[in-house]
Enzyme design. Structure first.
Site, PDB file in Angstrom:
ATOM      1  N   ARG A   1      -1.603  14.627  -4.420  1.00 13.82           N
ATOM      2  CA  ARG A   1      -2.941  14.049  -4.406  1.00 13.82           C
ATOM      3  C   ARG A   1      -3.931  15.194  -4.532  1.00 13.82           C
ATOM      4  O   ARG A   1      -3.935  16.114  -3.710  1.00 13.82           O
ATOM      5  CB  ARG A   1      -3.172  13.284  -3.108  1.00 13.82           C
TER       6      ARG A   1
ATOM      7  N   THR B   1      -0.151   4.837   0.944  1.00 14.45           N
ATOM      8  CA  THR B   1      -0.357   5.770   2.046  1.00 14.45           C
ATOM      9  C   THR B   1      -0.067   5.106   3.381  1.00 14.45           C
ATOM     10  O   THR B   1      -0.679   4.106   3.740  1.00 14.45           O
ATOM     11  CB  THR B   1      -1.800   6.311   2.025  1.00 14.45           C
TER      12      THR B   1
ATOM     13  N   ASP C   1       0.849  -1.191   0.000  1.00 15.52           N
ATOM     14  CA  ASP C   1       0.000   0.000   0.000  1.00 15.52           C
ATOM     15  C   ASP C   1       0.884   1.241   0.000  1.00 15.52           C
ATOM     16  O   ASP C   1       2.014   1.211   0.504  1.00 15.52           O
ATOM     17  CB  ASP C   1      -0.912  -0.023   1.237  1.00 15.52           C
TER      18      ASP C   1
ATOM     19  N   GLU D   1      -7.857  15.427   5.759  1.00 14.85           N
ATOM     20  CA  GLU D   1      -8.581  16.527   6.386  1.00 14.85           C
ATOM     21  C   GLU D   1      -7.671  17.328   7.308  1.00 14.85           C
ATOM     22  O   GLU D   1      -7.837  18.550   7.431  1.00 14.85           O
ATOM     23  CB  GLU D   1      -9.789  15.988   7.147  1.00 14.85           C
TER      24      GLU D   1
ATOM     25  N   THR E   1      -2.597   1.726  -4.762  1.00 13.88           N
ATOM     26  CA  THR E   1      -3.145   2.953  -4.199  1.00 13.88           C
ATOM     27  C   THR E   1      -4.420   3.335  -4.916  1.00 13.88           C
ATOM     28  O   THR E   1      -4.655   2.920  -6.058  1.00 13.88           O
ATOM     29  CB  THR E   1      -2.125   4.107  -4.304  1.00 13.88           C
ATOM     30  N   GLY E   2      -5.216   4.126  -4.237  1.00 14.74           N
ATOM     31  CA  GLY E   2      -6.440   4.648  -4.843  1.00 14.74           C
ATOM     32  C   GLY E   2      -6.259   6.046  -5.389  1.00 14.74           C
ATOM     33  O   GLY E   2      -7.225   6.673  -5.820  1.00 14.74           O
TER      34      GLY E   2
END
Length: 699
Positions: free
Chosen positions: A606, A307, A305, A450, A669-670
């Site tokens: 990102r 992140t 992955d 966030e 990753t997305g």
């Protein structure tokens, strides 16, 4: 191999050759003891760890002595009593209580009405590096993936925030984690049929199938050596013509057969694997079975992955793009909005230091001709707080201000100053005599994305606490009224009042002063639609409460803020900007925004899209009943945020070690493909020889 040696020992005993039997038997004992000792040590360590970390669960169980009860109709229901029990004693139907720090003992469904801001770390199960926010809402999707079942908590996950009361649905090997364990313990079945199936089972019985490559190779060698030993023994015995054979012939036959077998091969193999186990133990990895070490040597691919694994998982906002023609307020007409434009827009760079949570930093306008050597500033000019390209918090351009408000309010993350710790030397302050102390920095809670947006909003002087804190009294506020929160007629009135709120002191975005200019009211949240991975967006609805008692609350429209994946948000937008001069969002405009997104993503950022819209104040009573799809439709595009998640310092070295070992590293990753490619190149997963096809998407 050991079986062949054991057979030689048996023959030696049969012919009373005690010396040969003792020597060969000692080799067998050595071979077996090495493997047994290593596995016994590993089992003992794992048993100790299991006893130390034996989890317990808090459950509600019936207590006959309890006097607390609730009457429902004609029935009297005795309330259960919370008690701690070992996790192995939890059964389906139990009601468990979980709170921050607990390890979930079983799969359970959250009971509506007993949920308080629950988040769980499910990395052990799903690989998701960030905690998952839980809800009690039912899920209609029949085949919903495990990671998207937000009304469930799973065995083995850890509660990182909040508390809840849940009903147990599955325990033990029937949990999602148990299913994985069961799959790991079971071997892959063969697809052979008929006589091929019989051959496969025979090979498996002989150790020539369903085993590790090293074991299969050693077994093949052992069988060939056994065949050679038998032939050699028969040859020796046949030299006597099978008549009048003395005992010495049998001794010669056994000796010749044993001489063909490398007795120390098994010991050397066991010792080699034992050394590998010791090396892994030095790196805090315990091996239960030595053959697992050989399996590690057969790894050809590693899928990791991005992140939180390859990267630090501590994100910072690097760049902001706003679709306006000018980044500054008009000097001739105070408060005048800049025209919207997607062709060029304005790019902002956000300063960040070693502490990603530090809420101070300069925000600069990136000029298109900044690369021109004639326009470059020296280091002294770059640090000059009076530089013309610095964004100042007392005079934010309305389009940029609306973007900042969206980043701050449509956000559940919080940042706060860490505690102070005493200096290590314990030296006393010469003036006060008190022990010296130092600030341990800033801390944050929430989703990393966030958190990055919230820190950016603080740097722009519009952090969430500043926008949502209610003030006392009707003091004069330095910044005047917020032009992005009201309807057009109220904005006109606000502009007329700005002359009454002049600044006595210039506050810049990089100022380290904790005192920020106040606003003339505060926001209150009415509705929150959490982030949904299926639609890749979240939204909140806010109302503005003015400080001035003479202001009518009904004059202030409700504002909806939406953020998420760029493509998903653009599909929900019809206009650009929230101001009275907003323009329709055309297909050409969407293409220009996508092109800008690709540019930011190519820099390893990102990219998130922020949008918003106004709703009439008359609908504040029924806004909670408005469907989410309607709330998040017909929005106005506000801008793009480029967020950077720096790679871990050790990631590049780990990738290089894997490549030298012949292992191919693949990153999952997305994120956007361009962002993923940039990070992959920075850590060495991709290089100049890889083409565009090296990056695969699910589209």
């Amino acid at each position: 191999m050991n079986l062949v040696l054991i057979a030689a020992v048996a023959v030696s005993f049969a012919i009373h050759d005690w010396i040969a039997a003792g020597v060969v038997g000692a080799l067998v004992i050595l071979n077996v003891s090495v493997g047994f000792t290593q596995e016994w040590k590993a089992e003992r360590v794992l048993a100790s760890l299991a006893s130390v970390g034996s989890p317990v669960a808090t459950v509600l169980r019936h207590d006959p002595k309890s006097t607390s009860s609730t009457r429902v109709g004609q029935s009297r229901i005795v309330e259960g009593k919370a008690k701690s029990v070992p996790s192995v004693d939890v059964v389906p139907g139990d009601i468990i209580l979980v709170k921050i720090g607990d390890v979930v003992p079983a799969d359970a469904r959250i009971i509506p009405g007993f949920l308080s801001n629950l988040e769980c770390d499910e990395a052990l199960l799903t690989g998701e590096s960030m905690p998952v926010s839980k809800t009690a809402d039912p899920i209609d999707q029949a085949d919903c993936p495990v990671g998207d079942r937000t009304n469930m908590i799973y065995s083995g996950s850890q509660v990182t925030k909040g508390r809840a009361r849940c009903v147990v649905t599955m325990t033990g090997m029937h949990t999602e984690l148990g299913k994985i364990a069961k799959a790991l313990e079971s071997k892959e079945g063969t697809k052979e049929e008929g006589w091929k199936l019989l051959v496969h089972r025979l090979k498996a019985g002989l150790g020539l199938a369903d085993s590790t490559p090293l074991q299969i190779t050693l077994n093949k060698l052992a069988y060939w050596l056994l065949l050679g030993a038998i032939i050699l023994a028969i040859t020796v015995v046949s030299s006597t013509g099978y008549t009048n054979m003395p005992n010495s012939i049998a001794t010669y036959a056994v000796a010749s057969a044993v001489s063909l077998i490398p007795e120390s091969l098994t010991a050397v193999t066991s010792l080699t694997l034992a050394v590998a186990c010791r090396e892994l133990a030095a790196r805090n990895a315990y091996v239960r079975r030595m053959d697992a070490v050989e399996t590690l040597g057969g790894v050809h691919n590693i899928c990791s992955d991005k992140t939180g694994t390859i990267t630090l998982g501590r994100m910072v906002v690097k760049k902001i793009w706003i679709p306006v023609k000018s980044a500054f307020l008009s000097r001739t007409v105070p408060g005048q909005r800049s025209d919207y434009d997607t062709t060029t827009g304005e790019m902002y760079s956000v300063e960040s230091g070693t502490d990603p949570f530090y809420p101070r930093g300069m925000i600069r306008v990136v000029r298109p001709d900044a690369s021109d050597p004639n326009n470059e500033m020296d280091s002294d000019d770059e640090d000059d707080v009076t530089s013309h390209d610095i964004v100042r918090i007392e005079s934010l351009e309305p389009g940029f201000q609306e973007f900042v408000h969206s980043a701050a309010l449509n956000n559940m993350a919080t940042i706060h100053r860490g505690g102070r710790k005493k200096a290590t030397d314990g030296a006393a302050n010469e003036k006060t005599g008190a022990n010296e102390s130092e600030n341990v920095g800033w801390e944050a809670n929430g989703d990393p994305t966030e958190i990055a947006l919230q820190v950016f909003a603080h740097k722009a002087g519009r952090g969430k606490p500043h926008l949502t804190a209610a003030r006392r009294g009707n003091a004069v506020h330095a910044l005047g009224r917020i032009v992005s929160r009201a309807s057009a007629n109220v904005q006109t009135q606000n502009l007329a009042r700005q002359s009454d709120h002049q600044l006595n002191r210039v506050h810049t975005a990089q100022s380290d002063n904790d005192t920020l200019p106040m606003i003339d009211g505060h926001y209150e949240m009415l509705v929150e639609h959490p982030f949904d991975s299926t639609i890749k967006r979240m939204s909140t609805v806010w109302k503005f409460i003015p400080e001035n008692a003479n202001d009518d609350k009904g004059d202030y429209d409700l504002v909806v803020y939406v953020k998420g994946a760029v493509e998903r948000i653009l599909d929900r937008c019809t206009h650009i900007g929230l101001g009275e001069n907003k323009i329709p969002l055309t297909e050409e405009g969407k293409d220009e925004i996508i092109e800008r997104m690709d540019t930011l993503a190519a820099e390893g950022l990102r990219v998130l899209c922020l949008a918003g819209k106004y709703i009439s104040n008359a609908s504040k009573e029924e806004v909670k009943s408005i469907p989410r799809d309607e709330i998040e439709n017909n929005c106005c595009f506000l801008g793009l945020a480029g967020i950077y998640d720096p790679p871990r310092p050790e990631s590049h070295g780990a990738v290089m070690d894997a490549l030298r070992a012949g292992i191919v590293v693949r990153m999952l990753t997305g994120d956007h493909a361009a962002t993923a490619a940039s990070i992959a190149r920075s850590v060495g997963i991709l290089n100049d020889t890889h083409g565009p096809l090296a990056v695969m998407t699910g589209q």
